[in-house]
Design a protein around this motif. Sequence first.
Motif, PDB file in Angstrom:
ATOM      1  N   ILE A 173       7.476  -8.543  30.197  1.00  0.00           N
ATOM      2  CA  ILE A 173       6.906  -9.615  29.363  1.00  0.00           C
ATOM      3  C   ILE A 173       5.649  -9.114  28.661  1.00  0.00           C
ATOM      4  CG2 ILE A 173       5.723 -11.854  29.464  1.00  0.00           C
ATOM      5  CD1 ILE A 173       8.726 -12.182  29.724  1.00  0.00           C
ATOM      6  N   THR A 174       4.843  -8.305  29.326  1.00  0.00           N
ATOM      7  CA  THR A 174       3.544  -7.904  28.783  1.00  0.00           C
ATOM      8  C   THR A 174       3.613  -6.682  27.876  1.00  0.00           C
ATOM      9  OG1 THR A 174       3.041  -6.589  30.756  1.00  0.00           O
ATOM     10  CG2 THR A 174       2.308  -8.886  30.751  1.00  0.00           C
ATOM     11  N   ASP A 175       4.598  -5.842  28.019  1.00  0.00           N
ATOM     12  CA  ASP A 175       4.734  -4.656  27.173  1.00  0.00           C
ATOM     13  C   ASP A 175       5.548  -5.033  25.937  1.00  0.00           C
ATOM     14  OD1 ASP A 175       6.574  -2.225  26.349  1.00  0.00           O
ATOM     15  OD2 ASP A 175       4.805  -1.364  27.311  1.00  0.00           O
ATOM     16  N   GLY A 176       4.966  -4.833  24.769  1.00  0.00           N
ATOM     17  CA  GLY A 176       5.613  -5.249  23.522  1.00  0.00           C
ATOM     18  C   GLY A 176       6.967  -4.622  23.291  1.00  0.00           C
ATOM     19  N   SER A 177       7.113  -3.322  23.501  1.00  0.00           N
ATOM     20  CA  SER A 177       8.398  -2.650  23.281  1.00  0.00           C
ATOM     21  C   SER A 177       9.454  -3.150  24.257  1.00  0.00           C
ATOM     22  CB  SER A 177       8.246  -1.136  23.432  1.00  0.00           C
ATOM     23  OG  SER A 177       7.414  -0.639  22.428  1.00  0.00           O
ATOM     24  N   ARG A 178       9.055  -3.315  25.504  1.00  0.00           N
ATOM     25  CA  ARG A 178      10.009  -3.827  26.502  1.00  0.00           C
ATOM     26  C   ARG A 178      10.411  -5.265  26.160  1.00  0.00           C
ATOM     27  NH1 ARG A 178      10.159  -0.867  31.473  1.00  0.00           N
ATOM     28  NH2 ARG A 178       8.757   0.910  31.379  1.00  0.00           N
ATOM     29  N   PHE A 179       9.432  -6.065  25.733  1.00  0.00           N
ATOM     30  CA  PHE A 179       9.762  -7.448  25.399  1.00  0.00           C
ATOM     31  C   PHE A 179      10.713  -7.509  24.204  1.00  0.00           C
ATOM     32  CE2 PHE A 179       9.072 -11.527  23.298  1.00  0.00           C
ATOM     33  CZ  PHE A 179       9.486 -12.364  24.326  1.00  0.00           C
ATOM     34  N   PHE A 180      10.540  -6.613  23.240  1.00  0.00           N
ATOM     35  CA  PHE A 180      11.443  -6.608  22.092  1.00  0.00           C
ATOM     36  C   PHE A 180      12.874  -6.282  22.516  1.00  0.00           C
ATOM     37  CE2 PHE A 180       8.949  -6.312  17.892  1.00  0.00           C
ATOM     38  CZ  PHE A 180       8.216  -7.419  18.246  1.00  0.00           C
ATOM     39  N   THR A 181      13.046  -5.458  23.538  1.00  0.00           N
ATOM     40  CA  THR A 181      14.393  -5.190  24.037  1.00  0.00           C
ATOM     41  C   THR A 181      14.986  -6.468  24.622  1.00  0.00           C
ATOM     42  OG1 THR A 181      13.820  -2.885  24.491  1.00  0.00           O
ATOM     43  CG2 THR A 181      15.765  -3.752  25.605  1.00  0.00           C
ATOM     44  N   ILE A 182      14.191  -7.221  25.351  1.00  0.00           N
ATOM     45  CA  ILE A 182      14.659  -8.513  25.875  1.00  0.00           C
ATOM     46  C   ILE A 182      15.016  -9.441  24.721  1.00  0.00           C
ATOM     47  CG2 ILE A 182      13.917 -10.606  27.094  1.00  0.00           C
ATOM     48  CD1 ILE A 182      12.265  -8.702  28.903  1.00  0.00           C
ATOM     49  N   LEU A 183      14.134  -9.503  23.738  1.00  0.00           N
ATOM     50  CA  LEU A 183      14.332 -10.379  22.587  1.00  0.00           C
ATOM     51  C   LEU A 183      15.617 -10.040  21.836  1.00  0.00           C
ATOM     52  CD1 LEU A 183      12.596 -12.700  21.623  1.00  0.00           C
ATOM     53  CD2 LEU A 183      11.447 -11.136  20.069  1.00  0.00           C
ATOM     54  N   ALA A 184      15.964  -8.745  21.778  1.00  0.00           N
ATOM     55  CA  ALA A 184      17.168  -8.316  21.065  1.00  0.00           C
ATOM     56  C   ALA A 184      18.437  -8.932  21.644  1.00  0.00           C
ATOM     57  CB  ALA A 184      17.265  -6.792  21.078  1.00  0.00           C
ATOM     58  N   PHE A 185      18.400  -9.295  22.921  1.00  0.00           N
ATOM     59  CA  PHE A 185      19.602  -9.802  23.585  1.00  0.00           C
ATOM     60  C   PHE A 185      19.425 -11.206  24.163  1.00  0.00           C
ATOM     61  CE2 PHE A 185      19.529  -5.140  23.988  1.00  0.00           C
ATOM     62  CZ  PHE A 185      20.597  -4.865  23.147  1.00  0.00           C
ATOM     63  N   LEU A 203      -8.210  -3.050  16.957  1.00  0.00           N
ATOM     64  CA  LEU A 203      -8.326  -4.448  17.375  1.00  0.00           C
ATOM     65  C   LEU A 203      -7.884  -5.400  16.275  1.00  0.00           C
ATOM     66  CD1 LEU A 203     -11.670  -4.275  19.373  1.00  0.00           C
ATOM     67  CD2 LEU A 203      -9.356  -4.497  20.278  1.00  0.00           C
ATOM     68  N   GLN A 204      -8.178  -5.085  15.024  1.00  0.00           N
ATOM     69  CA  GLN A 204      -7.767  -5.949  13.921  1.00  0.00           C
ATOM     70  C   GLN A 204      -6.247  -5.961  13.768  1.00  0.00           C
ATOM     71  OE1 GLN A 204     -10.190  -4.120  10.879  1.00  0.00           O
ATOM     72  NE2 GLN A 204     -11.729  -5.746  11.006  1.00  0.00           N
ATOM     73  N   ILE A 205      -5.638  -4.802  13.893  1.00  0.00           N
ATOM     74  CA  ILE A 205      -4.176  -4.725  13.805  1.00  0.00           C
ATOM     75  C   ILE A 205      -3.536  -5.467  14.972  1.00  0.00           C
ATOM     76  CG2 ILE A 205      -2.212  -3.137  13.959  1.00  0.00           C
ATOM     77  CD1 ILE A 205      -4.050  -1.097  12.436  1.00  0.00           C
ATOM     78  N   ALA A 206      -4.060  -5.252  16.173  1.00  0.00           N
ATOM     79  CA  ALA A 206      -3.516  -5.942  17.357  1.00  0.00           C
ATOM     80  C   ALA A 206      -3.667  -7.449  17.217  1.00  0.00           C
ATOM     81  CB  ALA A 206      -4.205  -5.445  18.619  1.00  0.00           C
ATOM     82  N   ARG A 207      -4.824  -7.911  16.704  1.00  0.00           N
ATOM     83  CA  ARG A 207      -5.036  -9.347  16.537  1.00  0.00           C
ATOM     84  C   ARG A 207      -4.043  -9.935  15.529  1.00  0.00           C
ATOM     85  NH1 ARG A 207     -10.782 -10.456  14.949  1.00  0.00           N
ATOM     86  NH2 ARG A 207     -10.030  -9.678  12.967  1.00  0.00           N
ATOM     87  N   ALA A 208      -3.825  -9.230  14.412  1.00  0.00           N
ATOM     88  CA  ALA A 208      -2.895  -9.721  13.395  1.00  0.00           C
ATOM     89  C   ALA A 208      -1.461  -9.772  13.936  1.00  0.00           C
ATOM     90  CB  ALA A 208      -2.963  -8.841  12.152  1.00  0.00           C
ATOM     91  N   THR A 209      -1.076  -8.737  14.671  1.00  0.00           N
ATOM     92  CA  THR A 209       0.264  -8.695  15.259  1.00  0.00           C
ATOM     93  C   THR A 209       0.437  -9.814  16.277  1.00  0.00           C
ATOM     94  OG1 THR A 209       0.332  -6.309  14.934  1.00  0.00           O
ATOM     95  CG2 THR A 209       1.889  -7.224  16.513  1.00  0.00           C
ATOM     96  N   SER A 210      -0.569  -9.989  17.128  1.00  0.00           N
ATOM     97  CA  SER A 210      -0.513 -11.037  18.145  1.00  0.00           C
ATOM     98  C   SER A 210      -0.456 -12.421  17.506  1.00  0.00           C
ATOM     99  CB  SER A 210      -1.719 -10.923  19.070  1.00  0.00           C
ATOM    100  OG  SER A 210      -1.708 -11.957  20.024  1.00  0.00           O
ATOM    101  N   ARG A 211      -1.243 -12.621  16.462  1.00  0.00           N
ATOM    102  CA  ARG A 211      -1.248 -13.916  15.766  1.00  0.00           C
ATOM    103  C   ARG A 211       0.129 -14.217  15.173  1.00  0.00           C
ATOM    104  NH1 ARG A 211      -6.116 -14.421  11.832  1.00  0.00           N
ATOM    105  NH2 ARG A 211      -6.242 -12.561  13.019  1.00  0.00           N
ATOM    106  N   ALA A 212       0.749 -13.215  14.553  1.00  0.00           N
ATOM    107  CA  ALA A 212       2.083 -13.403  13.970  1.00  0.00           C
ATOM    108  C   ALA A 212       3.116 -13.706  15.055  1.00  0.00           C
ATOM    109  CB  ALA A 212       2.481 -12.163  13.180  1.00  0.00           C
ATOM    110  N   GLU A 213       3.045 -12.985  16.164  1.00  0.00           N
ATOM    111  CA  GLU A 213       4.006 -13.227  17.244  1.00  0.00           C
ATOM    112  C   GLU A 213       3.810 -14.599  17.864  1.00  0.00           C
ATOM    113  OE1 GLU A 213       5.741 -11.291  21.375  1.00  0.00           O
ATOM    114  OE2 GLU A 213       4.255 -10.163  20.229  1.00  0.00           O
ATOM    115  N   ARG A 214       2.552 -14.991  18.071  1.00  0.00           N
ATOM    116  CA  ARG A 214       2.282 -16.325  18.633  1.00  0.00           C
ATOM    117  C   ARG A 214       2.791 -17.417  17.699  1.00  0.00           C
ATOM    118  NH1 ARG A 214      -2.867 -14.272  19.443  1.00  0.00           N
ATOM    119  NH2 ARG A 214      -3.714 -15.881  18.078  1.00  0.00           N
ATOM    120  N   ALA A 215       2.606 -17.252  16.405  1.00  0.00           N
ATOM    121  CA  ALA A 215       3.098 -18.239  15.440  1.00  0.00           C
ATOM    122  C   ALA A 215       4.622 -18.352  15.527  1.00  0.00           C
ATOM    123  CB  ALA A 215       2.666 -17.871  14.025  1.00  0.00           C
TER     124      ALA A 215
END
Length: 171
Positions: free
Chosen positions: A90-102, A151-163
């Motif tokens: 859940i906490t690792d972005g790449s691992r979570f994307f694998t979950i999301l794919a299926f 930090l700015q890139i991480a914040r933007a990515t996190s904001r998009a994912e949360r939305a």
Amino acid sequence: MLELAILGFLADGPLHGYELRRRVAQLSGYTRPVSDGSLYPAINRMLKRSLLDRRVEPGAAAAQRYVLSLTDAGRAELLRRLREPADHEITDGSRFFTILAFLSLLPDEADRTAVLRRRLEFLEQPASFFYEGERPLRADEIDDPYRRGMLQIARATSRAERAWLHEQLDD
């Protein structure tokens, strides 16, 4: 996550080993390449656990080709892993994307929603790559332009994912 990707792609139907490798490699991207040295041992472990079935079919040339398919036990394992991902998945972005794919393979919407809620709860916790004691530092508190950029890139990515997660959960 390699095993989850194998199970997930085979849930769509039987695949030749080389096609499965191609799909797994495309999902994992260039940052986590999939070698034959990791894929085929994983397939063999899953065959021994009766999660997969392998049959031989004639190849275009003289070489035989192996076709892999998911067993009932493999489908049950896939659904279990999607329904109950480990915390690090859940906490690792790449691992979570694998979950999301299926994730759409889970038949119960409540199970899918529970996984998305866990990810959203994680993303809503204050975090940083850099700390002052126990306090996470914000981008505007960092002088180094590269660390601030991280930090700015991480914040933007996190904001998009949360939305996106809020959008999915509100539906």
